[in-house]
Write a protein that holds these residues in place. Structure first.
Motif, short mmCIF file in Angstrom:
data_model
loop_
_atom_site.label_atom_id
_atom_site.label_comp_id
_atom_site.label_asym_id
_atom_site.label_seq_id
_atom_site.Cartn_x
_atom_site.Cartn_y
_atom_site.Cartn_z
N VAL A 1 41.30 -48.16 24.18
CA VAL A 1 40.10 -48.34 23.34
C VAL A 1 40.48 -48.86 21.96
N TRP A 2 41.60 -48.38 21.42
CA TRP A 2 42.06 -48.82 20.09
C TRP A 2 42.32 -50.33 20.08
N HIS A 3 42.94 -50.84 21.14
CA HIS A 3 43.21 -52.28 21.23
C HIS A 3 41.93 -53.07 21.45
N LEU A 4 40.99 -52.52 22.19
CA LEU A 4 39.73 -53.22 22.44
C LEU A 4 38.90 -53.37 21.17
N GLN A 5 39.07 -52.49 20.19
CA GLN A 5 38.31 -52.59 18.95
C GLN A 5 38.67 -53.84 18.17
N GLY A 6 39.91 -54.30 18.24
CA GLY A 6 40.32 -55.50 17.53
C GLY A 6 40.67 -55.22 16.07
N ARG A 7 41.40 -56.17 15.47
CA ARG A 7 41.83 -56.02 14.08
C ARG A 7 40.68 -56.15 13.08
N GLY A 8 39.60 -56.77 13.49
CA GLY A 8 38.49 -56.97 12.57
C GLY A 8 37.62 -55.76 12.36
N ARG A 9 37.91 -54.66 13.03
CA ARG A 9 37.10 -53.44 12.88
C ARG A 9 38.00 -52.26 12.55
N PRO A 10 38.56 -52.23 11.35
CA PRO A 10 39.48 -51.14 11.00
C PRO A 10 38.80 -49.79 10.93
N ASN A 11 37.55 -49.74 10.50
CA ASN A 11 36.85 -48.45 10.44
C ASN A 11 36.63 -47.87 11.83
N ALA A 12 36.21 -48.73 12.76
CA ALA A 12 36.01 -48.25 14.14
C ALA A 12 37.33 -47.80 14.75
N ARG A 13 38.40 -48.53 14.46
CA ARG A 13 39.71 -48.12 14.97
C ARG A 13 40.10 -46.75 14.45
N LEU A 14 39.86 -46.51 13.17
CA LEU A 14 40.21 -45.21 12.60
C LEU A 14 39.41 -44.09 13.24
N VAL A 15 38.13 -44.32 13.49
CA VAL A 15 37.29 -43.30 14.14
C VAL A 15 37.82 -43.00 15.54
N GLY B 1 46.24 -45.59 9.90
CA GLY B 1 44.90 -46.17 9.78
C GLY B 1 44.17 -45.66 8.55
N PHE B 2 44.33 -44.38 8.26
CA PHE B 2 43.69 -43.82 7.07
C PHE B 2 44.28 -44.43 5.80
N VAL B 3 45.59 -44.61 5.77
CA VAL B 3 46.24 -45.20 4.59
C VAL B 3 45.75 -46.62 4.36
N ARG B 4 45.67 -47.41 5.42
CA ARG B 4 45.23 -48.80 5.27
C ARG B 4 43.77 -48.87 4.84
N ILE B 5 42.92 -48.06 5.42
CA ILE B 5 41.52 -48.06 5.03
C ILE B 5 41.37 -47.62 3.58
#
Length: 482
Positions: free
Chosen positions: A22-36, A86-90
């Motif tokens: 699921v993390w890979h399916l989110q893509g790099r353009g959705r960092p917030n969704a990846r973090l969730v 992910g939290f650090v980057r966001i």
């Protein structure tokens, strides 16, 4: 098989694998969704681990199902690392950190991965204390071998935390190097100089040398122009003349206003320094060239003579009557303008005789959009400005040519005197009759007036009565009798 699906270790492994997919399916353009996603799957895996009495950070002997246990713990640690990263980057992005903060971000990520790696090794029973002691010796050896590189790396980290400059800032080093910062990484900083060259500077060098950041608090830059004039006029008169010359400049900043500083006076000269600001460092040469031309014209218009430099071996002291200033005549103004360079000398006096010299005070209106009679104006002394819809578009210094062409300029346009001003006014019919034999001059004058009209119309936010530049040119040609 049913027992396998009911196994908490299998469920943890399944959650870990599903989280990665699921993390890979989110893509790099959705960092917030990846973090969730990372946090959600990590919390679910944590609940299953501790709910079944499994400690992910303790060593446990291998037994039945040992491979599944190792896989579950490894996936838990991977998800923990990704959630923290992910939290650090966001956080760095959302908190408005500059681009250089990527160095600090990379350092934090490296520390996270190092901590996770050590934790995983301890899970397999490795003696972390012994490993750290051994790695410390290795680190000392590498540090001595890579001393220069490490110096650049830690200097880059110090520059990132101190933030003396950012990407896009124009900086000047104490050794004279100056340019715009275009890139900064762990080891070096890249500067684009005014000559369009890239200069690569080690971070350790930047950390030691003094630098001036001209982009803070803004990009405006203070510039000084020195000159010497003969003391045939009072210093106060000379200072006011130079101030009026600077008022007519279009390439300098007028707020705050430029300053005329009297530096000294003796029997041979008054020393003056013109202090002004430009909008950005690249405009320094253009502004300086414009001011030199304006100062020369102002000196000629007010009867001020330039003095020789201090280093001159011979100083000629000339008698000068300060009561006889020699401002430029219309003939001299036209001769100095490239547009009228081809006019026969015997025709210029006729044109000057037909012109009217008008005098204006500061704030007077020279022309406005309601005037109907076409005319051409040439500034003799002082400064005027073209104002359209309440905004200043361009300033006119001595020698400038502008005019009112019927149906070309927006109704809201007006020409206003910024200082005491003298200008020659030439009627359109007179100009057309005298220049009928000079089509090349008419073309040059038409282009200049139509270009000014287009600028004024663009500033007003609408075309001049719906006309294009070609229509404006035809109107100007009509004014000149073509």
């Amino acid at each position: 098989m049913q027992d396998l699906f009911a196994s908490p270790l299998f469920q943890i492994v399944a959650l870990g694998v599903a989280g990665i997919i699921v993390w890979h399916l989110q893509g790099r353009g959705r960092p917030n969704a990846r973090l969730v996603v990372q946090i959600a799957f990590f919390l679910a895996m944590t609940a299953l681990l501790f709910g079944n009495g499994i400690s992910p950070y303790k060593f446990e002997p291998m037994g039945d199902g040992g491979g599944m246990l190792i896989a579950a713990k490894l996936l838990w640690w991977v998800h923990l690392a990704w959630a923290v990263i992910g939290f650090v980057r966001i956080y760095i992005v959302l908190d408005g950190r500059p681009r250089e903060a990527r160095l600090l971000q990379d350092l934090i990520i490296a520390m996270v991965y190092l901590g996770v790696t050590l934790s995983v090794l301890s899970m397999f029973g490795f003696a972390i204390g012994t490993l750290l002691a051994t790695s410390g010796v290795i680190a000392i050896i590498l540090g001595l071998a890579l001393q220069s590189t490490l110096n650049d790396v830690f200097s880059g980290l110090a520059l990132t935390l101190g933030r003396p400059y950012g990407i896009g800032d124009w900086i000047i080093l104490s050794d004279g190097t100056e340019g715009r910062v275009v890139e900064s990484n762990w080891r070096s900083t890249y500067m684009l100089t005014a000559s369009n060259n890239i200069v690569v500077l080690p971070n350790s060098y930047l950390a030691k040398i003094g630098l001036t950041n001209t982009s803070r608090p803004d990009e405006t830059r203070q510039v000084a122009l020195s000159l010497r004039v003969k003391p045939t006029r009072t210093p106060n008169f000379v200072a006011e003349a130079m101030r009026q010359a600077m008022v007519g400049a279009n390439n300098i900043v007028h707020e705050p206003a430029p300053v005329v500083a009297l530096k000294g006076v003796d029997a041979f000269a008054i020393e003056i320094e013109l202090q002004f600001r430009v909008r950005h460092p690249a405009a320094t040469t253009i502004a300086r060239n414009e001011l030199i031309d304006l100062v020369y014209r102002q000196c000629k218009a007010t009867g001020i003579d330039l003095a020789p430099p201090v280093a001159a071996s011979i100083v000629l002291v000339e008698k000068h009557d300060p009561g006889h200033a020699s401002p430029e005549t219309l003939q001299e103004l036209l001769q100095s303008n490239p547009i009228f360079a081809d006019v026969e000398q015997d025709e210029l006096p006729t044109l000057e005789a037909s012109a009217r010299l008008r005098h204006y005070r500061a704030g007077d209106i020279l022309l406005d959009g309601l005037d109907s009679l076409p005319s051409l104006m040439v500034v003799r002394s002082g400064t005027a400005a073209a104002v359209c819809d309440g905004g200043e578009v361009v300033r006119f210094a001595p020698g400038a040519i502008f005019g009112r062409i019927d149906g070309v300029l927006p109704q809201a346009t007006r020409y206003e005197a910024l200082t005491a001003l003298e200008a020659y006014e030439i009627a359109g019919q007179t100009l057309a009759s005298l220049l009928g034999g000079y089509p090349q001059i008419q073309d040059k004058l038409s282009l200049q007036l139509s270009s000014l009209a287009s600028d004024l119309s663009a500033t007003g936010g609408h075309p001049a009565h719906g006309r294009h530049v070609s229509d404006i040119l035809r109107t100007v040609h009509g004014l000149l009798g073509r």
